[in-house]
Write an enzyme that holds these catalytic residues in place. Sequence first.
Site, short mmCIF file in Angstrom:
data_model
loop_
_atom_site.label_atom_id
_atom_site.label_comp_id
_atom_site.label_asym_id
_atom_site.label_seq_id
_atom_site.Cartn_x
_atom_site.Cartn_y
_atom_site.Cartn_z
N ARG A 16 0.83 -1.30 -0.07
CA ARG A 16 -0.10 -0.12 0.20
C ARG A 16 0.91 1.37 -0.01
O ARG A 16 0.30 2.23 -0.23
CB ARG A 16 -1.01 0.04 1.21
N THR A 79 1.12 -12.57 9.79
CA THR A 79 1.86 -12.12 10.98
C THR A 79 2.22 -13.32 11.90
O THR A 79 3.20 -13.24 12.55
CB THR A 79 1.11 -11.32 11.79
N ASP A 103 5.58 -1.14 11.73
CA ASP A 103 5.17 -0.16 11.14
C ASP A 103 4.47 0.76 12.03
O ASP A 103 3.37 1.52 11.70
CB ASP A 103 4.18 -0.63 9.66
N GLU A 155 -9.90 -9.34 12.12
CA GLU A 155 -9.57 -8.32 11.10
C GLU A 155 -10.70 -7.88 10.38
O GLU A 155 -11.56 -8.25 10.14
CB GLU A 155 -8.58 -9.38 10.10
N ASN A 228 0.47 2.22 6.82
CA ASN A 228 0.47 1.09 5.76
C ASN A 228 0.32 1.95 4.47
O ASN A 228 0.56 1.30 3.36
CB ASN A 228 -1.27 0.59 5.81
N ARG A 333 31.03 21.86 4.43
CA ARG A 333 30.92 20.46 3.75
C ARG A 333 31.73 19.41 4.75
O ARG A 333 32.42 19.76 5.53
CB ARG A 333 31.40 20.22 2.47
N TYR A 366 36.37 29.86 -1.47
CA TYR A 366 36.31 28.35 -1.47
C TYR A 366 37.36 27.92 -0.85
O TYR A 366 38.68 28.13 -1.29
CB TYR A 366 36.19 27.80 -2.88
N ASN A 377 43.41 35.83 7.92
CA ASN A 377 42.19 36.81 7.51
C ASN A 377 42.17 36.36 5.97
O ASN A 377 43.33 36.57 5.41
CB ASN A 377 42.41 38.23 7.51
N ARG A 440 51.36 38.89 -9.41
CA ARG A 440 50.24 39.40 -10.69
C ARG A 440 51.39 40.37 -11.16
O ARG A 440 52.38 40.84 -10.97
CB ARG A 440 49.16 40.29 -9.84
C1 UD1 Z 1 -1.97 -5.92 11.66
C2 UD1 Z 1 -2.73 -6.68 12.56
C3 UD1 Z 1 -4.30 -5.93 12.76
C4 UD1 Z 1 -4.01 -4.65 13.56
C5 UD1 Z 1 -2.74 -3.91 12.83
C6 UD1 Z 1 -2.29 -2.88 13.83
C7 UD1 Z 1 -2.63 -9.22 11.67
C8 UD1 Z 1 -3.42 -10.15 10.87
N1 UD1 Z 1 -3.61 -7.95 11.51
O1 UD1 Z 1 -2.83 -5.59 10.38
O2 UD1 Z 1 -5.22 -6.83 13.67
O3 UD1 Z 1 -5.03 -3.86 13.88
O4 UD1 Z 1 -1.86 -4.83 12.36
O5 UD1 Z 1 -1.41 -2.02 13.11
O6 UD1 Z 1 -1.80 -9.31 12.45
N2 UD1 Z 1 4.45 -9.01 8.34
C9 UD1 Z 1 5.33 -9.73 8.38
N3 UD1 Z 1 5.05 -10.98 7.71
C10 UD1 Z 1 3.84 -11.10 7.18
C11 UD1 Z 1 2.90 -10.40 7.23
C12 UD1 Z 1 3.19 -9.14 7.91
O7 UD1 Z 1 6.56 -9.61 8.84
O8 UD1 Z 1 3.73 -12.19 6.58
C13 UD1 Z 1 4.78 -7.53 9.24
C14 UD1 Z 1 4.73 -6.58 8.20
O9 UD1 Z 1 5.93 -6.03 7.82
C15 UD1 Z 1 4.36 -5.30 9.23
C16 UD1 Z 1 3.41 -5.98 10.36
O10 UD1 Z 1 3.90 -7.27 10.22
O11 UD1 Z 1 5.17 -4.72 9.97
C17 UD1 Z 1 1.87 -5.88 10.19
O12 UD1 Z 1 1.57 -6.35 8.78
P1 UD1 Z 1 0.29 -5.47 8.03
O13 UD1 Z 1 0.32 -6.19 6.90
O14 UD1 Z 1 0.68 -4.18 7.84
O15 UD1 Z 1 -0.75 -5.67 8.98
P2 UD1 Z 1 -2.05 -4.85 9.07
O16 UD1 Z 1 -2.91 -5.21 8.00
O17 UD1 Z 1 -1.85 -3.60 9.48
CA CA Z 2 0.18 -2.46 9.38
#
Ligand code: UD1
Ligand code: CA
Length: 457
Positions: A16, A79, A103, A155, A228, A333, A366, A377, A440
């Site tokens: 996204r 997740t 995130d 969800e 997101n 710099r 420079y 100076n 000069r």
């Molecule tokens: C997730 C939660 C949701 C919560 C929201 C809060 C789940 C299914 N949903 O949704 O309940 O309200 O966060 O912000 O958990 N990631 C991985 N591997 C994966 C998928 C995701 O490492 O296979 C990581 C992503 O990089 C991210 C985090 O997990 O940092 C959350 O994933 P994301 O897809 O953003 O979940 P949301 O839809 O926001």
């Molecule tokens: Ca998220």
Amino acid sequence: MTNIYAVILAAGKGTRMKSKLYKVLHPVCGKPMVEHVIDQISNLHTQKIVTIVGHGAEEVKGYLGDKSEFALQAEQLGTAHAVRQAEDILAKEDGCTLVVCGDTPLIKSETMEALVKYHQEQKAKATILTGYTEHPDGYGRIIRSQEGTVERIVEHKDASSDERQVKEINTGTYCFDNRALFETLKKVSNDNAQGEYYLPDVIEILKDAGEKVTAYQTQDFDETLGVNDRVALSQAEKIMRERINIKHMRNGVTLISPENTYIGPDVTIGSDTVIHPGTVLSGHTVIGDDCQIGPNSEIKNCRIGDHTTIRQSVASDSEIGCDVAIGPFAHIRPASHIHDEVKVGNFVEIKKSVFGKGSKASHLSYIGDAEVGSDVNIGCGSITVNYDGKNKFLTKIEDGVFIGCNSNLVAPVTVGKGAYVAAGSTITDDVPGESLSIARARQVNKENYVQKLNLNE
Ligand code: UD1
Ligand code: CA
């Protein structure tokens, strides 16, 4: 004392965001989101921090370095699947495990600490950090029983229209009993709208097994903002900026216009320093007391002493002393070291040079690859000629030297202590100390020249 572990989820691509940069590396106030999360977790006394990486694994590891251990999630199956990748490192440990999304850059260590404390007091197997919002779209909703106990998380995409009315949301931060977490993860299925293994499903499974699950609601929804897309990113940026600015103002720094002042999370500023509008301070910049910075100045990774003024100027990766005046419109710099009481005036550029105490380059110069002594100076328009098209060479200007206006110092060259260089000189050979060098053409005046010209007409 219970052991505390942390797992940070950072393997997702972040579709996204519509970006070439992996989501968790998008900066908020100049620092990648995931690094904000790790830095906050580092304030807690954790035994291990494990970051789950996948998309952009090498880049994420590169940013975080030794702040975390890593586990690879080769395929992003959800997740719950992500947390399982930490099995080898964590499954056998006893204690609590915090799980935080990479995130949610605004999460604070105090809140995570309160979450862990509540979890321990409640003797729960899982505690969800929840938030309350009038705009819950996209978040998982907290479903409670009539008695108010937490039953499960649904969800957004799987929620019924009634469930979507719920305004208490899952922030994506949890505290689990570590062993219960890894046991339960094995039981999570991917039978849902997105075909993913959802971490929030652990809650319902534990509940159904008769275990205690609780929720700790934060009062500060901002802190739990999940980024997101770029709209949320800009909201996070605004909230973080305000938070940083308020911290500095409480510490005794004046910000003339906080809305127009951009300070990175790792910047330090002394008291009674005034930051004027349009100023961007980033990296590991340290500014002393009683300075005047800005307006419209950009300073990155600099160490600046007390009572220094920097106006409408750019400075990076350099050291600047006390009582220095820089600008307007100067450029310092990298690798420059400007000592106390120096003046660097308008349209002066300094690169990889030492500038000794009390020296001045007030206009249009420079100075690159130079060692300038103290009380030197440098006249208007004078420059070091440091580059022959292939290599760079050093110019040495010793203490007390006076360089007349519009001179070229062709490096490698040394102007000895106390010497004078006449205005307009192009110096190619060393100038001995205490001498005057004129390099000069001598002036020729042709008297009555114009009359002779007219006679020829
Ligand atoms: C997730 C939660 C949701 C919560 C929201 C809060 C789940 C299914 N949903 O949704 O309940 O309200 O966060 O912000 O958990 N990631 C991985 N591997 C994966 C998928 C995701 O490492 O296979 C990581 C992503 O990089 C991210 C985090 O997990 O940092 C959350 O994933 P994301 O897809 O953003 O979940 P949301 O839809 O926001
Ligand atoms: Ca998220």
